[in-house]
Design an enzyme around this catalytic site. Structure first.
Site, PDB file in Angstrom:
ATOM      1  N   THR A  96       0.950  -1.178  -0.009  1.00  0.00           N
ATOM      2  CA  THR A  96       0.087   0.012   0.000  1.00  0.00           C
ATOM      3  C   THR A  96       0.914   1.363   0.052  1.00  0.00           C
ATOM      4  O   THR A  96       1.704   1.636   1.032  1.00  0.00           O
ATOM      5  CB  THR A  96      -0.914   0.092   1.255  1.00  0.00           C
ATOM      6  N   LYS A 171      -7.523   1.657  -3.095  1.00  0.00           N
ATOM      7  CA  LYS A 171      -6.972   1.340  -2.116  1.00  0.00           C
ATOM      8  C   LYS A 171      -7.279   2.428  -0.887  1.00  0.00           C
ATOM      9  O   LYS A 171      -7.846   2.554  -0.158  1.00  0.00           O
ATOM     10  CB  LYS A 171      -5.613   0.707  -1.751  1.00  0.00           C
ATOM     11  N   LYS A 239      -0.511   5.412   8.551  1.00  0.00           N
ATOM     12  CA  LYS A 239       0.467   5.327   7.327  1.00  0.00           C
ATOM     13  C   LYS A 239      -0.377   5.570   5.993  1.00  0.00           C
ATOM     14  O   LYS A 239      -0.105   6.365   5.124  1.00  0.00           O
ATOM     15  CB  LYS A 239       1.263   4.082   7.290  1.00  0.00           C
TER      16      LYS A 239
END
Length: 288
Positions: A96, A171, A239
């Site tokens: 990611t 995502k 994050k």
């Protein structure tokens, strides 16, 4: 078909194992060599000392590492995989990361006559272990078609969304949705408790209607019990939030709820919950 896998963390370790179980020849690399050796002892295959050597001769190279900086190191660094990537090979990135680095690596792969897919996943550690991940992918049709049989060994759903970067952007959409769902569920359970309702009966009832969600079905009990030592860590979610909020500043999207929930997760980190599951948002509401 020869496969290389880079990054054997809590996600990469079982994902690579599914490929091996499907009968592919697999070479692995991990920054901590002992982990790579442990994977080989458990599943067979071979371990390479660098990403470059892992990629040499591979038809498809897959990676799952920590962030943009880690990804640049294992691809473009001195011993990076792109220095061993052959013409016609495909690099599949399950990290990611940002859409920016996805486009950067797609261009770098193309200059070598190779393909690139940005392919972040959803489903967490259990999804990786059970081969039931959802994979959202950016890249070219031909590269997707060639890599999909390998991806299918650990995915229940793999969809090509659009050109390079589209997987990472999707995502981000996924994480925005989860942020709102978990915060709302936290507040709902907190409210039900304060109202002295029979929470199991409440969930049994409303989960059959419009309020139903994966988070409700799979997390309400542990949230009520205050159990968070599992799942997708708050540190990882923050994050991801940093990436998506930066992208929002770039494209002009307004994300007031996501930005607020990000700060709530910062509160959880201050409570010592950086490694807690993301459902720990409820802990902010129930603390003394």
């Amino acid at each position: 078909m020869k496969i290389a896998w880079i990054g054997l963390g809590v996600m990469g370790f079982p994902m690579a194992a599914h490929i091996r179980k499907a009968g592919y020849e697999v070479t692995v690399y991990n920054r901590t060599a002992n982990t790579a050796q442990r994977w080989v002892e458990a599943h067979g295959g071979t371990a390479a000392p660098t990403p470059k050597e892992a990629a040499q001769g591979a038809d498809i190279v897959l990676a799952c590492v920590g962030n943009d900086d880690d990804l640049r190191q294992v691809t473009l660094g001195d011993d990076g995989a792109f220095h061993g990537l052959g013409a016609g090979a495909i690099f599949v990135d399950h990290t990611t990361a940002s859409a920016e680095i996805a486009r950067e690596l797609a261009a770098a792969a193309k200059s070598k006559g190779a393909g690139f897919l940005d392919a972040p996943v959803s489903g967490g550690q259990s999804g990786a272990e059970n081969g039931a991940l959802t994979v959202m992918i950016g890249g070219e049709d031909a590269d997707f078609d060639r890599a999909k049989p390998v991806i299918d060994t650990y995915a229940k759903q793999a969809t090509l969304i659009g050109p390079a970067g589209s997987g990472q952007l999707t995502k981000m959409v996924n994480q925005i949705c989860i942020a709102g769902l978990v915060q709302s569920l936290s507040e709902a359970l907190h409210f039900a408790e304060r109202a002295e309702l029979d929470i199991p009966k409440v969930i049994e009832t409303i989960s059959k209607g419009a309020a139903q969600s994966w988070q409700m079905d799979n997390r309400w009990e542990t949230m009520v019990e205050g159990e968070f030592e599992f799942g997708f860590a708050v540190d990882w979610m923050r994050k991801d939030f940093a990436i998506l909020l930066d992208e929002a500043r770039r494209n002009g999207a307004q994300l007031p709820v996501a930005a607020l929930v990000d700060q709530f997760y910062a509160d959880v980190q201050k409570m010592g919950g950086g490694r807690w599951d993301t459902s720990s948002l409820i802990a902010r509401l129930t603390r003394d």
